[in-house]
Design a protein around this motif. Structure first.
Motif, PDB file in Angstrom:
ATOM      1  N   THR A  52     -10.804   2.984   9.858  1.00 21.09           N
ATOM      2  CA  THR A  52      -9.646   2.066  10.160  1.00 21.09           C
ATOM      3  C   THR A  52      -9.880   0.642  10.331  1.00 21.09           C
ATOM      4  O   THR A  52      -8.964   0.003  10.183  1.00 21.09           O
ATOM      5  CB  THR A  52      -8.777   2.621  11.263  1.00 21.09           C
ATOM      6  N   VAL A 101      -5.264   4.862   5.641  1.00 21.85           N
ATOM      7  CA  VAL A 101      -6.380   4.456   5.142  1.00 21.85           C
ATOM      8  C   VAL A 101      -6.733   5.167   3.688  1.00 21.85           C
ATOM      9  O   VAL A 101      -7.232   4.248   2.635  1.00 21.85           O
ATOM     10  CB  VAL A 101      -7.871   4.342   5.933  1.00 21.85           C
ATOM     11  N   GLY A 138      -7.566  -1.117   5.313  1.00 21.93           N
ATOM     12  CA  GLY A 138      -6.646  -1.787   6.456  1.00 21.93           C
ATOM     13  C   GLY A 138      -6.907  -3.133   6.667  1.00 21.93           C
ATOM     14  O   GLY A 138      -5.760  -3.766   6.833  1.00 21.93           O
ATOM     15  N   SER A 152      -6.672  -5.458  11.255  1.00 24.50           N
ATOM     16  CA  SER A 152      -5.958  -4.104  11.014  1.00 24.50           C
ATOM     17  C   SER A 152      -5.590  -3.142  12.079  1.00 24.50           C
ATOM     18  O   SER A 152      -6.493  -2.225  12.654  1.00 24.50           O
ATOM     19  CB  SER A 152      -7.551  -3.560  10.393  1.00 24.50           C
TER      20      SER A 152
END
Ligand code: NIG
Ligand code: FE
Length: 399
Positions: free
Chosen positions: A306, A321, A280, A313
């Motif tokens: 994440t 993800v 991410g 992100s």
């Protein structure tokens, strides 16, 4: 947070495909079973058997032929902050580079926020993560950067996440500019003193513009001496010593691992340090992805998380993800699912979550899909129907 275990038992009936992550239980490395019932009792998986053969239970979730996977283990997030950085993101998409210094605007907003304001943001994000299938969550401080602010950020973290990490060494705050060494002394001295009891882990952002390997080592050593487990933000923006340091210190996880050389790879492969990939961050900073294939083919244990934070992100979706990992990092759908569940558990040195064998914690996600490959195959579509943690339905689209 204290884990709430369901009082009664819960039957998940008619599971079309069950991913157990216990290879002995079913087919392939993910231990996949078809056409089964699963019962959770006392918070743990108590029964798995052919559909229609389960003992009676107090509550029922009908999977009706759908796929059930272990709850996601998001082993790396930064949920305690105030403000957002949408303007910075927009400028970046127009060509501005990402720099570690962007963190400081969030630090200013976080310092001026009230405890309640911080708790509101973190709670909302933690609930959002649950609704997206995350049943084990790690989160950290790192936007306070003073003894008082790091300490109150950890209080908030402890209210929303099971796994809490002290990240006083995120960047050097402005009042210590030119006196980096004094800040390192604070982080490993009085700040650690105030924070150690509120966290299980200590993390350091080892990077140009953040902390060099010597400072990082000093901080990690001090934290280890206080009984904290170790994690490192390593080799994210440039190639540096972070990964080797993480391995040297026996850290549970080296996070990012975007810039690796042979020596890093060999160090990881011969260690118990998990490589936690956070695609991410590459997505939202428009930079090159880590070489997941090389890591996996070198037998390194890989986790996916994440990195949810307002700078690099801003997503709580493990499914997103997984889709990135498959499309952009050439992981197979099975490898990505394993990394987002059992891999995350390894990165947190947990053996009670991330899998669905007998005795494992009853954490699962019912997907509105026949197989787990749909997580990557149907990007941007929220397939999470029902989320169960320790036998409790914590999120459901059809309650
Ligand atoms: O993991 N790398 C350091 N920390 C975060 C970014 C934090 C921020 O930009 O606010 C990360 O990407
Ligand atoms: Fe991070």
């Amino acid at each position: 947070v204290r884990l709430e275990v369901a009082r009664g038992s819960l039957l998940v009936s008619g599971i079309g495909e069950l991913v157990t992550n216990r290879p002995g239980l079913g087919a392939g490395p993910l231990g996949v079973l078809h056409g089964v019932d699963l019962v959770i009792d006392g918070g743990e998986v108590a029964f798995i058997g052919a559909a229609g053969t389960a003992p009676p239970a107090d509550a029922l979730v009908e999977a009706a032929g759908r796929c059930v996977v272990p709850g996601f283990v998001d082993s790396h997030t930064h949920l305690v902050f105030a403000g957002d950085r949408a303007a910075e993101f927009t400028a970046r998409m127009a060509g501005e580079p990402y720099e570690a210094g962007g963190i400081l605007s969030t630090v200013a907003a976080t310092r001026s926020a009230s405890d309640l304001g911080l708790l509101e943001v973190a709670t909302k994000l933690a609930r959002e993560a649950e609704a997206h299938g995350t049943t084990t969550l790690e989160t950290k401080s790192g936007y306070g950067l003073s003894v008082l602010d790091e300490s109150r950020c950890l209080d908030v973290a402890g209210k929303v996440a099971e796994e809490v990490t002290y990240l006083g060494a995120h960047v050097v705050p402005p009042e210590y500019r030119g006196r980096e060494h004094d800040y390192v002394s604070l982080v490993k001295g009085p700040m650690l003193e105030a924070c150690a009891a509120k966290a299980k882990w200590c993390d350091v952002f080892c990077e140009k513009g953040a902390f060099g390997p010597e400072a990082a080592r000093e901080i990690l050593q001090a934290a280890r001496a206080r009984g904290l487990g170790l994690r490192v933000h390593a080799n994210q923006l440039t190639h540096g010593e972070g990964v080797k340091l993480a391995v040297e210190m026996g850290a549970a996880s080296a996070d990012h691992c975007t810039h690796l050389d042979r020596a890093d790879l060999e160090a990881l492969a011969g260690s118990t340090t998990v490589a936690t990939l956070l695609p991410g961050a590459e997505f939202s900073t428009r930079s090159g992805y880590p070489d997941a294939r090389l890591l996996l083919d070198s037998q390194v244990t890989v986790a996916l998380a994440t990195d949810c934070n307002p700078g690099t992100s801003y997503t709580t979706s493990m499914a997103f993800v997984i889709a990135l990992a498959v499309r952009e990092m050439h992981m197979t759908p099975d490898e990505a699912l394993w990394a987002a569940t059992a891999g995350g558990a390894r990165a947190l040195r947990r053996d009670d979550v991330g899998a669905l064998g007998l005795g494992d914690r009853g954490d699962l996600v019912v997907l509105d899909a026949p197989t787990s490959a749909h997580l990557a195959y149907r990007p941007g579509v929220d397939l999470v129907l029902t989320v169960v943690r320790a036998g409790h339905v914590i999120a459901s689209k059809r309650l």
